[in-house]
Design a protein around this motif. Structure first.
Motif, PDB file in Angstrom:
ATOM      1  N   VAL A  33      -0.220   4.113 -10.717  1.00 16.15           N
ATOM      2  CA  VAL A  33       0.309   2.779 -10.432  1.00 16.15           C
ATOM      3  C   VAL A  33      -0.348   2.270  -9.156  1.00 16.15           C
ATOM      4  N   GLY A  34      -1.127   1.208  -9.305  1.00 16.53           N
ATOM      5  CA  GLY A  34      -1.818   0.623  -8.163  1.00 16.53           C
ATOM      6  C   GLY A  34      -3.322   0.783  -8.282  1.00 16.53           C
ATOM      7  N   ALA A  35      -4.050  -0.349  -8.252  1.00 18.14           N
ATOM      8  CA  ALA A  35      -5.508  -0.330  -8.364  1.00 18.14           C
ATOM      9  C   ALA A  35      -6.159  -0.684  -7.036  1.00 18.14           C
ATOM     10  N   GLY A  36      -5.619  -0.113  -5.956  1.00 20.20           N
ATOM     11  CA  GLY A  36      -6.309  -0.157  -4.681  1.00 20.20           C
ATOM     12  C   GLY A  36      -7.301   0.989  -4.618  1.00 20.20           C
ATOM     13  N   PRO A  37      -7.892   1.243  -3.459  1.00 19.50           N
ATOM     14  CA  PRO A  37      -8.896   2.315  -3.374  1.00 19.50           C
ATOM     15  C   PRO A  37      -8.339   3.686  -3.717  1.00 19.50           C
ATOM     16  N   ALA A  38      -7.064   3.956  -3.378  1.00 18.53           N
ATOM     17  CA  ALA A  38      -6.493   5.270  -3.681  1.00 18.53           C
ATOM     18  C   ALA A  38      -6.361   5.470  -5.180  1.00 18.53           C
ATOM     19  N   VAL A 181       1.625   8.857 -10.535  1.00 19.16           N
ATOM     20  CA  VAL A 181       1.152   8.818  -9.155  1.00 19.16           C
ATOM     21  C   VAL A 181       1.341   7.408  -8.620  1.00 19.16           C
ATOM     22  N   GLY A 182       2.109   7.288  -7.554  1.00 18.31           N
ATOM     23  CA  GLY A 182       2.351   5.998  -6.926  1.00 18.31           C
ATOM     24  C   GLY A 182       1.308   5.708  -5.864  1.00 18.31           C
ATOM     25  N   CYS A 183       0.377   4.827  -6.190  1.00 18.38           N
ATOM     26  CA  CYS A 183      -0.630   4.329  -5.240  1.00 18.38           C
ATOM     27  C   CYS A 183      -0.408   2.832  -5.030  1.00 18.38           C
ATOM     28  N   ASP A 184       0.859   2.426  -5.135  1.00 18.09           N
ATOM     29  CA  ASP A 184       1.207   1.003  -5.143  1.00 18.09           C
ATOM     30  C   ASP A 184       1.724   0.499  -3.806  1.00 18.09           C
ATOM     31  N   GLY A 185       1.469   1.221  -2.722  1.00 19.21           N
ATOM     32  CA  GLY A 185       1.722   0.685  -1.392  1.00 19.21           C
ATOM     33  C   GLY A 185       3.141   0.815  -0.904  1.00 19.21           C
ATOM     34  N   PHE A 186       3.322   0.368   0.333  1.00 12.53           N
ATOM     35  CA  PHE A 186       4.604   0.499   1.023  1.00 12.53           C
ATOM     36  C   PHE A 186       5.727  -0.223   0.285  1.00 12.53           C
ATOM     37  N   HIS A 187       5.428  -1.368  -0.318  1.00 11.47           N
ATOM     38  CA  HIS A 187       6.444  -2.147  -1.018  1.00 11.47           C
ATOM     39  C   HIS A 187       6.440  -1.880  -2.526  1.00 11.47           C
ATOM     40  N   GLY A 188       5.772  -0.819  -2.943  1.00 15.57           N
ATOM     41  CA  GLY A 188       5.676  -0.521  -4.361  1.00 15.57           C
ATOM     42  C   GLY A 188       6.956   0.037  -4.943  1.00 15.57           C
ATOM     43  N   VAL A 189       6.928   0.220  -6.253  1.00 10.85           N
ATOM     44  CA  VAL A 189       8.107   0.628  -7.014  1.00 10.85           C
ATOM     45  C   VAL A 189       8.227   2.145  -7.121  1.00 10.85           C
ATOM     46  N   VAL A 190       7.107   2.851  -7.180  1.00 15.78           N
ATOM     47  CA  VAL A 190       7.149   4.268  -7.527  1.00 15.78           C
ATOM     48  C   VAL A 190       7.915   5.087  -6.498  1.00 15.78           C
ATOM     49  N   ARG A 191       7.770   4.754  -5.229  1.00 15.94           N
ATOM     50  CA  ARG A 191       8.477   5.550  -4.211  1.00 15.94           C
ATOM     51  C   ARG A 191       9.990   5.494  -4.401  1.00 15.94           C
ATOM     52  N   ASN A 192      10.501   4.479  -5.086  1.00 19.02           N
ATOM     53  CA  ASN A 192      11.941   4.394  -5.342  1.00 19.02           C
ATOM     54  C   ASN A 192      12.409   5.423  -6.367  1.00 19.02           C
ATOM     55  N   ALA A 193      11.448   6.049  -7.060  1.00 13.12           N
ATOM     56  CA  ALA A 193      11.823   7.101  -8.006  1.00 13.12           C
ATOM     57  C   ALA A 193      12.208   8.394  -7.299  1.00 13.12           C
ATOM     58  N   LEU A 310       3.353  10.677  -4.586  1.00 16.52           N
ATOM     59  CA  LEU A 310       3.019   9.488  -3.802  1.00 16.52           C
ATOM     60  C   LEU A 310       1.701   9.720  -3.062  1.00 16.52           C
ATOM     61  N   ALA A 311       0.913   8.669  -2.926  1.00 12.76           N
ATOM     62  CA  ALA A 311      -0.358   8.760  -2.214  1.00 12.76           C
ATOM     63  C   ALA A 311      -0.604   7.464  -1.449  1.00 12.76           C
ATOM     64  N   GLY A 312      -1.304   7.574  -0.341  1.00  8.52           N
ATOM     65  CA  GLY A 312      -1.662   6.395   0.436  1.00  8.52           C
ATOM     66  C   GLY A 312      -0.456   5.712   1.049  1.00  8.52           C
ATOM     67  N   ASP A 313      -0.493   4.370   1.082  1.00  7.58           N
ATOM     68  CA  ASP A 313       0.554   3.599   1.751  1.00  7.58           C
ATOM     69  C   ASP A 313       1.920   3.768   1.116  1.00  7.58           C
ATOM     70  N   ALA A 314       1.997   4.243  -0.108  1.00  6.10           N
ATOM     71  CA  ALA A 314       3.297   4.508  -0.719  1.00  6.10           C
ATOM     72  C   ALA A 314       4.020   5.629   0.005  1.00  6.10           C
TER      73      ALA A 314
END
Length: 419
Positions: A33-38, A181-193, A310-314
């Motif tokens: 989840v997330g198409a940033g560099p991570a 894998v949550g690569c969707d940043g600080f405000h992303g959804v995956v970290r809420n899991a 979780l990876a990166g800003d997430a």
């Protein structure tokens, strides 16, 4: 550390049918989840290892490719992009740097990276360009990459059948997978899991922000300049030989509209001034972008819960002073790609079981370095003259102690990524 509650019962993952480039697969080995560099680098590494992936991104492609972020790549990040077959344009257009210049107390001192680190340096190559390169490779390979795919939730994190619920092209859809894998940043959804009961967060908010500009003007110097002054911090960076990226410390809540172009250039000249170069002035040009960036440090532990990682800003945020954000994200997914590749090949979850602890050791080292750079170079509105003298004493030590300079250089160019 969060062990896998349902270890894979077979030596190899379940077979997954290949998806057409523009299909909407319902099943994959790893949902990213997330198409940033991570996220894109992880997808690239896993694809080359034969691990099936689907990448979901809530924004459209144009937005993702224009999102301005970091521009400094550590040696390990550069090496990883090259090894992934994503370094050709970077090597043609990127700007290798062998040091930085510190300006303080109206004097300048250069930190020579290769001399202090055994040959390491950094590369100036914008995140926008890294993302463009990785997207082009992903699409050329035919791997599923869905833009405008808004993830609503992740369920089943503590089972061996996690599900990503998302909306794409006006329809609610589900993606079943082995890992998310949550690569969707600080405000992303995956970290809420990750349930609150098992999640611990650490945070520091700084009492200042950065006003950043892009300008069509050649850089004043061929390396980055970090300036401490009584007026506040300033940073001179670049995106190319003809485009400068410049920053000013400003109060929190600053409106960019309150800073017309001439005021920005005048303030930059004042903060970079040194006695040895009284006539040095930045070459001014049209300002093409202007924004305010708040400063914070944040870490979420653990970086894994069941089948969610979780990876990166997430998982962590650093202030940009140490140039660690993109590089920490890259380090996370390099470690994670190795672990998922081993799982795919042998069924072993050993690397996944230690993923969080392995990454967090490096994360906290980078957090400390970013904190050091930030608090040493910025002027806190509430600090006393005593505090300022302590900052200057620390900068003077870097200028005169090879050991202090080596510590800065080793952290700036990047600590080793553990196997």
């Amino acid at each position: 550390m969060q062990p896998d509650p349902h270890p894979h019962p077979h030596p190899h993952p379940r077979p997954v049918p290949a998806a057409a480039p523009h299909s909407r697969p319902e099943r994959t080995s790893v949902a990213i989840v997330g198409a940033g560099p991570a996220g894109l680098l992880l997808a690239r590494l896993l694809d080359r290892a034969g691990v099936d992936t689907v990448v979901l991104e809530s924004r459209d492609r144009a937005y993702v490719e224009q999102r301005q972020r970091a521009g400094i790549l550590e040696q390990a990040t550069v090496d990883a992009l090259r090894a992934a077959g994503a370094g050709d344009r970077m090597d043609r257009e990127g700007l290798p740097h062998d040091g930085i210049e510190l300006r303080f107390d109206r004097r300048a001192h250069r930190v020579d990276f290769p001399a202090l680190t055994g040959g390491r340096g950094v590369m100036v190559y914008a995140q926008t360009e890294v993302v463009k390169d990785l997207i082009a490779l992903r699409l050329a390979d035919g791997g599923p990459l869905l833009f405008d795919a808004e993830v609503r939730a992740v369920t089943g994190a503590d089972t061996d059948r996690p599900v990503v619920h998302y909306c794409h092209e006006g329809r609610e859809r589900t993606l079943h997978c082995d890992y998310v894998v949550g690569c969707d940043g600080f405000h992303g959804v995956v970290r809420n899991a990750v349930p609150d009961a098992v999640r611990t967060t650490y945070e520091r908010v700084y009492p200042y922000s950065w006003l950043g500009i892009l300008a069509e003007a050649p850089p004043v110097y061929d390396e980055l300049i970090y300036a401490h002054s009584a007026r506040g911090f300033a940073l001179a960076s670049m995106r190319s030989p003809s485009v400068s990226r410049l920053y000013l410390q400003v109060p929190n809540g600053t409106d960019p509209a309150d800073w017309p172009d001439d005021r920005i250039w005048d303030e930059l000249d004042a903060r970079f001034a040194v006695d040895a170069e009284p006539a040095l002035k930045l070459e001014r040009g049209p300002v093409t972008a202007k924004s305010v960036l708040p400063m914070r440090s944040h870490v979420t532990e653990p970086m894994r819960y069941g089948r969610v990682l979780l990876a990166g800003d997430a998982a962590h945020i650093v202030p940009p002073t140490g140039a660690k954000g993109l590089n920490l994200a890259a380090a996370d997914v390099i470690v994670l790609a190795r672990a998922l590749t081993a799982w795919h090949a042998t069924g072993s979850t050993a690397g996944l079981d230690t993923y969080s602890d392995t990454c967090l050791r490096r994360v906290w080292r980078a957090e400390h370095f970013s904190y050091f750079m930030t608090t040493t170079l910025h002027t806190d509105p509430a600090q006393s003259p005593f505090d300022t003298r302590l900052q200057l004493a620390q900068l003077d030590r870097v200028a005169h102690s090879p050991h202090a300079a080596a510590e800065l250089a080793e952290n700036y160019t990047g600590l080793p990524i553990p196997d």
